[in-house]
Design a protein around this motif. Sequence first.
Motif, PDB file in Angstrom:
ATOM      1  N   ILE A 113       0.684  -0.954   0.182  1.00  0.00           N
ATOM      2  CA  ILE A 113       0.099  -0.039   0.015  1.00  0.00           C
ATOM      3  C   ILE A 113       0.524   1.677   0.053  1.00  0.00           C
ATOM      4  O   ILE A 113       1.338   1.750   0.813  1.00  0.00           O
ATOM      5  N   PRO A 114       1.774   1.701  -0.970  1.00  0.00           N
ATOM      6  CA  PRO A 114       2.268   2.664  -1.006  1.00  0.00           C
ATOM      7  C   PRO A 114       1.480   4.219  -0.857  1.00  0.00           C
ATOM      8  O   PRO A 114       2.782   4.500   0.402  1.00  0.00           O
ATOM      9  N   ASP A 115       0.283   4.348   0.503  1.00  0.00           N
ATOM     10  CA  ASP A 115       0.385   5.235   1.618  1.00  0.00           C
ATOM     11  C   ASP A 115       0.077   5.257   2.200  1.00  0.00           C
ATOM     12  O   ASP A 115      -0.773   5.467   3.332  1.00  0.00           O
ATOM     13  N   TYR A 116       0.518   3.763   3.094  1.00  0.00           N
ATOM     14  CA  TYR A 116       0.121   3.216   4.032  1.00  0.00           C
ATOM     15  C   TYR A 116       0.540   4.117   5.509  1.00  0.00           C
ATOM     16  O   TYR A 116       1.900   5.099   5.428  1.00  0.00           O
ATOM     17  N   THR A 117      -0.738   3.579   5.950  1.00  0.00           N
ATOM     18  CA  THR A 117      -0.698   4.360   7.449  1.00  0.00           C
ATOM     19  C   THR A 117      -1.401   3.435   8.998  1.00  0.00           C
ATOM     20  O   THR A 117      -2.430   2.182   7.623  1.00  0.00           O
ATOM     21  N   ALA A 118      -1.195   3.664   9.658  1.00  0.00           N
ATOM     22  CA  ALA A 118      -1.717   2.661  10.904  1.00  0.00           C
ATOM     23  C   ALA A 118      -3.228   2.647  10.501  1.00  0.00           C
ATOM     24  O   ALA A 118      -4.497   1.776  10.826  1.00  0.00           O
ATOM     25  N   GLU A 119      -3.761   4.218  10.639  1.00  0.00           N
ATOM     26  CA  GLU A 119      -5.155   4.010  10.741  1.00  0.00           C
ATOM     27  C   GLU A 119      -5.570   3.664   8.853  1.00  0.00           C
ATOM     28  O   GLU A 119      -6.816   3.735   9.544  1.00  0.00           O
ATOM     29  N   ARG A 120      -5.120   4.077   8.212  1.00  0.00           N
ATOM     30  CA  ARG A 120      -5.885   3.966   6.455  1.00  0.00           C
ATOM     31  C   ARG A 120      -6.437   2.568   6.461  1.00  0.00           C
ATOM     32  O   ARG A 120      -7.005   1.714   6.565  1.00  0.00           O
ATOM     33  N   LEU A 121      -4.978   1.559   7.367  1.00  0.00           N
ATOM     34  CA  LEU A 121      -4.944  -0.011   7.443  1.00  0.00           C
ATOM     35  C   LEU A 121      -6.705  -0.581   8.519  1.00  0.00           C
ATOM     36  O   LEU A 121      -7.882  -1.202   7.234  1.00  0.00           O
ATOM     37  N   GLN A 122      -7.513   0.190   9.239  1.00  0.00           N
ATOM     38  CA  GLN A 122      -8.982   0.373   9.509  1.00  0.00           C
ATOM     39  C   GLN A 122      -9.785   0.551   8.843  1.00  0.00           C
ATOM     40  O   GLN A 122     -11.208  -0.499   8.649  1.00  0.00           O
TER      41      GLN A 122
END
Length: 446
Positions: A381-390
């Motif tokens: 996921i190129p713009d991965y963040t822990a928040e986006r994972l959810q």
Amino acid sequence: MGKLSLSGLAFWMLCSAAHAQEAPADFATQVPLAISGNGPWYRLALPLAVQLNARQADLGDVRVFNAAGEPQAYALSRQSSQHTESRTVTDVKWFPLYAADTREAVPGVVMKATTDGTLLEIRPSSTNGQQVLRGWVLDASAIKAPLQQLTLDWSQEQDGFQRFSIEASDDLQHWQAWGDGQVARLSFADERVEQHDVSLPGQSARYLRLVWLGQAAPQLTSAKLVSATRSRLPLPLVWSPPVAGARLKAGEYSWPLPAGLGIERVRIELKQPNTLAPVTLSGRRDDKQAWQPLSNGLLYRLSQNGQDVVQDELQLPGLAVTELKLHVDERGGGLGVDAPTLRFAVRATQLVFLARGEPPFTLALGNASVKAANLPLSTLIPDYTAERLQTLGQATVEGEMVVTSPTVAQAGPNWKKLGLWAVLLLGVAALGAMAYSLLRKPPVAR
């Protein structure tokens, strides 16, 4: 140039043969997946029962395939614990809750607090008749971080088990149930066994209300709250099916476990009522290693006020072990001749895959020879963040697992791989012929 090109061609064919595209039939276990939500990325919490079918401890043999049998790009998240930024122990004030009797579910009270939320007073809404101490309200208004643990101490005259409900509020009007708590102070074989800590759900609240269940509350002498600011929430615990054990000798039992799993909690079956057992739990990675102490505590199943009071769990540090051993102090009566069954809990493993092609998708695992193919989450996921994972779509296991023998173990030729190796051998033969021809060619006269 021709010689160099032929060498490159042979090298390319060798790599192609070594990395021949895998198929679902190459894996012993296939599990159908259902997807929901927004793609193209989907996250799947791997059930422990599925993980136990892997042939590699690090789950290097897990794959996801689409309807055409094409492998999907994926990443694994095997978070072992929460990342803690700070942890604080705070002594808090407590205020008594009185009621007319112990049958009243929640005492009717009037509460007063300052404008900043500090609790000033709690008094009964009615003063008719004799009042019974039913519980306590704790003032946590000065604590801003999520609450992780409650630690209580009470007067020495009141031994035994103390069971109470836990509720949380920010305004003293609306209360949210946080489950039940249990502490204890017991005399056992000339020793005292004490349990003072209660786990909390890791949420913030300005006030906690503790109401004792079917009994008067003890006089508190100390109340502490442990709070922690965490960088991210943990994956939940997943529990194993029951594991059968063996009795080593009087008061000692052992259980074999799958390798490579970081165990954080165990639950030991207590079949007989009125069981009381101080225990020590040890573990090791193999039978050549010495036993290492992991946890100790008091297990019990006791009848109190017509109900079973049960403490059957032990907390572990999350180490990977392949065998557990329990030593029981049999002065409490022991756990019986037959070894009790045991369940263990580990942090869930989350798989994220990029859906390509048409569904249905299939989770496959169970091949000891394949190499791991998972990517880092930040690559998948190129713009991965822990928040986006959810916010990703979700995949769930549906139907039943199909367990077979991988293609490599089945009788009969694997025509796909045989064809690739045939092409490779033909290329190598052509390269040899070219080299032989060049060596036989007479040198050019100058």
